[in-house]
Design a protein around this motif. Structure first.
Motif, short mmCIF file in Angstrom:
data_model
loop_
_atom_site.label_atom_id
_atom_site.label_comp_id
_atom_site.label_asym_id
_atom_site.label_seq_id
_atom_site.Cartn_x
_atom_site.Cartn_y
_atom_site.Cartn_z
N UNK A 59 0.52 -1.03 0.02
CA UNK A 59 0.08 -0.12 -0.34
C UNK A 59 0.77 1.20 0.33
N UNK A 60 2.01 1.59 0.05
CA UNK A 60 2.93 2.29 -0.71
C UNK A 60 3.98 2.07 -1.65
N UNK A 61 3.93 3.19 -2.40
CA UNK A 61 5.29 3.19 -4.00
C UNK A 61 6.84 2.13 -3.07
N UNK A 62 6.68 2.85 -1.77
CA UNK A 62 8.07 2.57 -1.39
C UNK A 62 8.59 1.13 -1.14
N UNK A 63 6.90 0.69 -0.67
CA UNK A 63 6.98 -0.69 -0.31
C UNK A 63 6.95 -1.65 -1.14
N UNK A 64 6.21 -1.61 -2.76
CA UNK A 64 6.13 -1.96 -3.27
C UNK A 64 7.40 -2.00 -4.18
N UNK A 65 8.53 -0.95 -4.19
CA UNK A 65 9.81 -0.65 -4.52
C UNK A 65 10.56 -1.89 -4.07
N UNK A 66 10.66 -1.48 -2.25
CA UNK A 66 11.63 -2.60 -1.59
C UNK A 66 10.98 -3.67 -2.04
N UNK A 67 10.04 -4.10 -2.22
CA UNK A 67 9.32 -5.41 -1.84
C UNK A 67 10.23 -6.19 -3.04
N UNK A 68 9.64 -5.90 -4.52
CA UNK A 68 10.79 -6.12 -5.57
C UNK A 68 11.94 -6.59 -5.45
N UNK A 69 12.15 -5.36 -4.95
CA UNK A 69 13.67 -5.49 -5.45
C UNK A 69 14.39 -6.70 -4.10
N UNK A 70 13.39 -6.65 -2.79
CA UNK A 70 14.36 -7.74 -2.23
C UNK A 70 13.93 -9.50 -2.98
#
Ligand code: ADP
Ligand code: MG
Ligand code: ZN
Length: 474
Positions: free
Chosen positions: A216-227
């Motif tokens: 539910x945030x752009x930052x989380x989307x990016x972090x989750x995908x990168x991880x």
């Protein structure tokens, strides 16, 4: 990296209706738990759903904004599963005959190029309730159950976490523009599931995907995908295989954890909802919704670029929010240069909006007041630095720029003889630096200008200061 990343997103957006999808309960956020409920949305036996026509209209509008083909017939289906927040034991969704298919959302890549991301389908569904766990026990709040959602499923067209973020941002910008969703990610009314897999570069066959739920945030989307890209890379490098599964992102630890092994569609035992007729939308209806569509971000960007000669980048930033764009166009229509207006918006105004986490509609300075301030700079009445102070002052009080400048005596000193006096003082008080300057250390000029500006409390006209100093120091 020897792998290519493949990403597809499933975005859920709450539609901005006042009442729920199949009953008249309120959708208002933040109400007392279980206060917006009735027999229908709590799944009591013998109740029947009645479709909210506003939800249909908003979903069609959404689909059209993503350039989808809206189906003349779509079918509601029951998606069966058991969970405490799902009182009926099934969710009403759409399955093999969705509301709309085959759309496109265009995104800007980091080098400015455009890329089209396919939208597989847009369908209507109801939200589930919410489980709450705390120290005393577990609870269910059904206020959210039956709230109308659209699910927007993308093709697996994205090739990096950054592209996925651009896509999600663009999608939100379009939804905000057509006003079919509040897009408030903190309140959970816009969230996404991200599917990601890796394949060898050059390969045509996609790898096994993993789905990360409820970002539910752009930052989380990016972090989750990168991880996840990192995790899958390590597994593949070690010769292991990826298991198809659903994972959850732990935003505190910054990692994803397995939630369940992937369910298949037939685990849900989908079947047509017997209590709802097929949804029939004729061309007339679809055209009517289409004709009420406002200018979309891409068209707005195009228009801002040609009309105001803005750069692609500037036009994109401003057109991403329709209210910001309206504010911008107001500034320009008050007689300011387009580029200057864009600079003020992107530096001072957006800085404040970001700090305060506010939208332009909540911004305390009207476009008219801001244009008055900027005009004072243009006319040389105050300098750029003073303007920033005045701007900050305007944020706090209701005063306009003229008043603040007059009250605080901030008018720029234009009078050369007055400035000359200060210059003389500065030169007299720093004989050493003057010596050094004259023997070639010309970068001391900045020091002299700074001292003069400081002594004049920031009010001296910097061009005049420079000219006088140059003349005096030779
Ligand atoms: P499921 O039936 O598991 O939900 P779908 O085919 O409906 O799978 O796809 C769900 C989402 O996953 C879509 O957004 C799609 O683009 C994406 N997707 C499908 N296959 C892959 C893959 N191999 N890698 C990454 N994303 C994928
Ligand atoms: Mg799916
Ligand atoms: Zn209800």
């Amino acid at each position: 990296m020897k792998y290519e990343v493949v990403i597809g997103l499933e975005v859920h957006a709450q539609l901005l209706t006042n009442s729920k999808m199949f009953c008249s309960c309120s959708t208002k956020y933040g109400a007392l738990p279980n206060s917006n409920v009735c027999p229908v949305c709590t799944g009591q036996p013998g109740t029947l759903p009645v479709l909210n026509s506003k939800a249909v209209e908003y979903a069609v509008r959404t689909a059209l904004a993503f350039n989808c083909k809206v189906n003349h017939q779509s079918i509601f289906a029951r998606k069966n599963y058991f969970y405490p927040d799902l009182p009926k034991g099934y969710q009403i969704s759409q399955y093999d005959e969705p509301l709309a298919v085959q759309g496109i959302i265009s995104i800007s890549l980091s080098d400015g190029a455009q890329k089209s991301i396919g939208v597989t389908r847009v369908h209507l569904e109801e939200d589930a309730g919410k489980n709450i766990h705390d120290d005393h026990g577990s609870y269910v709040d059904f206020n959210r159950s039956g709230v109308p959602l659209v699910e927007i499923v993308s093709e697996p067209d994205m090739r990096s976490p950054q592209e996925a973020v651009s896509y999600f941002k663009k999608l939100r910008s379009i939804l905000g523009c057509i006003e079919t969703s509040g897009c408030n990610m903190e309140e959970g009314n816009l969230r996404c599931d991200a599917n990601v897999s890796l394949m060898l570069k050059g390969s045509k066959k996609f790898g096994t995907k993993v789905e990360i739920k409820n970002l539910n945030s752009f930052r989380f989307l990016e972090k989750a995908l990168s991880y996840e890209v990192q995790r899958q890379t390590e597994l593949l490098d070690a010769g292991k295989t990826i298991e198809q599964e659903t994972r959850l992102f732990d935003s505190v630890k910054g990692l994803t954890k397995s939630m369940r092994k992937k369910e298949e569609a037939n685990d849900y035992r989908y079947f047509p909802e017997p209590d709802l007729a097929p949804l029939i939308l004729d061309e007339n209806y679809i055209n009517k919704v289409r004709s009420s569509m406002p200018e979309l971000p891409d068209a707005k960007k195009e228009r801002l670029t040609t009309r105001y000669s803005l750069s692609d980048y500037d036009a994109e930033v401003i057109s991403s929010d329709k209210d910001l764009a309206a504010y911008y166009e107001d500034l320009v229509s008050n007689g300011l240069e387009p580029k200057l207006s864009s600079n003020w918006i992107q530096t001072e105004v957006m800085r404040v909006l970001n700090e305060r986490k506010q939208g332009i509609l909540e911004f305390p300075i009207s476009s008219k007041s801001l244009s008055e301030l900027i005009k004072l700079v243009k006319e040389g009445k105050i300098n750029q630095n003073t303007a920033k102070d005045v701007f900050n002052e305007m944020l706090n009080g209701g005063k306009n720029a003229d008043q603040i400048v007059a009250d605080k005596g901030l008018s720029q000193i234009q009078d050369e003889s007055e400035i000359e006096k200060i210059v003389d003082q500065v030169i007299a008080s720093s004989p050493e630096q003057v010596q050094q300057y004259k023997s070639g250390k010309t970068n001391l000029m900045g020091h002299f200008v700074g001292s003069v500006m400081k002594q004049s409390k920031g009010k001296a006209n910097p061009q005049v200061v420079n000219a006088i100093l140059k003349k005096k120091l030779g």
